[in-house]
Each structure stands twice: as structure tokens, then as C-alpha cells.
Motif scaffolding. Structure first.
Motif, PDB file in Angstrom:
ATOM      1  N   VAL A 198       0.855  -1.179   0.000  1.00  0.00           N
ATOM      2  CA  VAL A 198       0.000   0.000   0.000  1.00  0.00           C
ATOM      3  C   VAL A 198       0.893   1.232   0.000  1.00  0.00           C
ATOM      4  O   VAL A 198       1.866   1.310   0.758  1.00  0.00           O
ATOM      5  N   ASP A 199       0.595   2.178  -0.863  1.00  0.00           N
ATOM      6  CA  ASP A 199       1.342   3.443  -0.893  1.00  0.00           C
ATOM      7  C   ASP A 199       0.359   4.596  -1.083  1.00  0.00           C
ATOM      8  O   ASP A 199      -0.465   4.567  -2.010  1.00  0.00           O
ATOM      9  N   GLU A 200       0.441   5.552  -0.207  1.00  0.00           N
ATOM     10  CA  GLU A 200      -0.441   6.735  -0.232  1.00  0.00           C
ATOM     11  C   GLU A 200      -1.912   6.324  -0.310  1.00  0.00           C
ATOM     12  O   GLU A 200      -2.696   6.898  -1.080  1.00  0.00           O
ATOM     13  N   GLY A 201      -2.243   5.307   0.480  1.00  0.00           N
ATOM     14  CA  GLY A 201      -3.638   4.873   0.577  1.00  0.00           C
ATOM     15  C   GLY A 201      -4.128   3.992  -0.547  1.00  0.00           C
ATOM     16  O   GLY A 201      -5.271   3.543  -0.537  1.00  0.00           O
ATOM     17  N   GLN A 202      -3.263   3.724  -1.521  1.00  0.00           N
ATOM     18  CA  GLN A 202      -3.664   2.892  -2.653  1.00  0.00           C
ATOM     19  C   GLN A 202      -2.995   1.521  -2.578  1.00  0.00           C
ATOM     20  O   GLN A 202      -1.789   1.420  -2.309  1.00  0.00           O
ATOM     21  N   SER A 203      -3.779   0.476  -2.808  1.00  0.00           N
ATOM     22  CA  SER A 203      -3.257  -0.894  -2.776  1.00  0.00           C
ATOM     23  C   SER A 203      -2.729  -1.308  -4.148  1.00  0.00           C
ATOM     24  O   SER A 203      -3.331  -0.986  -5.174  1.00  0.00           O
ATOM     25  N   PHE A 204      -1.620  -2.028  -4.150  1.00  0.00           N
ATOM     26  CA  PHE A 204      -1.007  -2.497  -5.393  1.00  0.00           C
ATOM     27  C   PHE A 204      -0.758  -4.000  -5.304  1.00  0.00           C
ATOM     28  O   PHE A 204      -0.454  -4.527  -4.236  1.00  0.00           O
ATOM     29  N   HIS A 205      -0.875  -4.656  -6.442  1.00  0.00           N
ATOM     30  CA  HIS A 205      -0.593  -6.087  -6.525  1.00  0.00           C
ATOM     31  C   HIS A 205       0.121  -6.363  -7.845  1.00  0.00           C
ATOM     32  O   HIS A 205      -0.377  -6.023  -8.920  1.00  0.00           O
ATOM     33  N   PHE A 206       1.313  -6.963  -7.744  1.00  0.00           N
ATOM     34  CA  PHE A 206       2.070  -7.320  -8.939  1.00  0.00           C
ATOM     35  C   PHE A 206       2.547  -8.765  -8.821  1.00  0.00           C
ATOM     36  O   PHE A 206       2.696  -9.297  -7.726  1.00  0.00           O
ATOM     37  N   ILE A 207       2.784  -9.375  -9.971  1.00  0.00           N
ATOM     38  CA  ILE A 207       3.282 -10.750 -10.013  1.00  0.00           C
ATOM     39  C   ILE A 207       4.514 -10.816 -10.913  1.00  0.00           C
ATOM     40  O   ILE A 207       4.516 -10.266 -12.016  1.00  0.00           O
TER      41      ILE A 207
END
Length: 254
Positions: A198-207
Motif C-alpha cells: 500500500v502506498d499513499e492509501g492505494q493498494s497495489f498487486h504485482f506478479i
């Protein structure tokens, strides 16, 4: 035009985005891996170029160069270097270091280059990303076609046996105040790394997904591509390769 033809046309115009074309182009990829050992990379380049005995001002291609750390150092050693990568952002950043004998371009490694090179380096497990296994063979053929008659190529890949034996299933890595939640596993002949944060309130998902290619797999691919495997090393000091212990699988071919 039939619906099937329309669909086919649309797919050609808007190809599905691959994980490597999105993740590598984000700033987070470079944040997560910022602690990579630059000195180790330089020692590897010293050892590799010395072993190959490359001529002065040899033309060298750094294939899948990222932001160009290997390219820059190879140029400092006196070689005429091109760094190529699929990531436009990485090439834009790397290009800030360009000079008369150091250039960078956006390029897909499956496509051969018009110019021929005395040496082609594919470093730091920058192979085996593709969904279609046939693309791995296509890449090797492109490397072969891009070499001069007396040129050499090197692929620096993970040692799959050692990686699987020492795989850390889950960990949290904190870099620049970001907690990267990392999961690793093997599935259907690939090694996966899932990255959530999570960065600046935003969730991220990478593979990240890399084909678990062993030395035997590479030998079969190279034979089919008409490539001669000359030597195999197990680490950046160019020590002998051991199937279960070596950290790397480094292959020299022509």
C-alpha cells in the motif's frame, strides 16, 4: 467483417498487457530492488569480459538492460555498448547516461538486431518471462542472429534447483517506508513472486513469473536453436557450476 474477425482485429490493436511490461515500468520495481549489489555486478563484468578476452572497443549488447547499470560499467571498461529493454521508463532513465559509445533503445528481445555484436549479455535472470514457451526459443535464435561470426553470448540465470531448495515462501521487506508483502511459490513449471503493498492509501498487486528453466532445458533449447554451449559457471566469480549448490547458472555460448 464477422464477429470473430472483429475480435481478432481488436486483439491485435490492443494486445493484453504482460506482467513484465507493467511491473518493470513502475517506480516500485526499482524501489524494491534498489539494494542490489552494484559492486558485485561490476566484479561479474570484469570477470566475464576478461574470460571472453573481448577486443578493445568491442561492440556489446546488454539485452534487457533495465536502467543500464551493467551497460554503464561495460562502457566504462572501454566497450561500445547498446543497452536494450522493453521498459520505456527504464530506457528513458538509462538514456541520461548516453554518450558517443553508450546508447539505449526500447526493444523486444524476441526480435533480432540489424547490427551485429561481438558480445551479447542477458543478465540477472532476464529470460523466461514469456507466456508462450516458444518465445524462449525465439529469443535464443534472435541472440544468435545478432552475433558477429566470432561473437559470444552469455545468459546469467537463476539456478532453479538452488532457488527451489532455499525458497522463502513469505516475507515482508520494507523499503522507503513501503512494506512489500512478498509470496514465492512454484506452479506449473514457473517460479512466482506475488508482491502486495500500500502506498499513499492505494493498494497495489504485482506478479513476477519466470519459467523454471534448468541447465537441461537450456541445453535442449540451444541445440534446437543451433547454438554451441561453450562453458557453464555457478557464480559471478566464474566458479564451477554445481547443480544443487551454485547461486547462478551462467552459460557462455556462440
Amino acid at each position: 467483417m464477422s464477429e470473430a474477425e472483429k475480435l481478432s482485429t481488436e486483439n491485435k490493436i490492443k494486445p493484453p498487457e504482460k506482467w513484465y511490461s507493467s511491473w518493470f515500468d513502475t517506480p516500485y520495481y526499482h524501489i524494491l530492488y534498489k539494494e542490489r549489489n552494484y559492486r558485485e555486478a561490476q566484479i561479474f563484468m570484469d570477470n566475464l569480459t576478461h574470460y571472453l578476452n573481448l577486443p578493445e572497443k568491442a561492440k556489446v549488447l546488454d539485452l534487457a538492460c533495465g536502467k543500464g547499470r551493467h551497460s554503464i560499467y561495460l562502457n566504462q571498461l572501454g566497450f561500445d555498448v547498446l543497452g536494450a529493454d522493453l521498459s520505456e521508463n527504464s530506457i528513458e532513465e538509462a538514456s541520461k547516461n548516453s554518450n558517443e559509445t553508450l546508447h539505449f533503445k526500447v526493444h523486444d528481445m524476441r526480435e533480432p538486431f540489424e547490427e551485429k555484436y561481438d558480445a551479447i549479455f542477458n543478465l540477472f535472470t532476464s529470460f523466461g518471462y514469456f507466456e508462450n514457451d516458444e518465445d524462449n526459443l525465439t529469443t535464443l535464435k534472435a541472440i544468435k542472429e545478432s552475433l558477429t561470426e566470432y561473437g559470444f553470448a552469455a545468459i546469467d540465470f537463476m539456478n532453479v534447483h538452488q532457488v527451489l531448495n532455499t525458497l522463502i515462501p513469505e516475507e515482508i521487506k520494507t523499503v522507503d517506508g513501503i512494506d512489500f508483502h512478498i509470496k514465492r511459490y512454484e506452479k506449473n513449471g514457473h517460479i512466482y513472486k506475488e508482491i502486495d503493498f500500500v502506498d499513499e492509501g492505494q493498494s497495489f498487486h504485482f506478479i513476477e513469473k519466470v519459467k523454471a528453466l534448468t541447465l537441461k532445458d537450456f541445453e535442449e533449447l540451444m541445440e534446437e536453436a543451433g547454438i554451441y554451449l561453450l562453458d557453464i559457471f555457478g557464480d559471478y566469480k566464474l566458479k564451477k557450476f554445481h547443480k544443487t549448490e551454485s547461486e547462478r547458472l551462467i552459460m557462455i555460448f556462440k
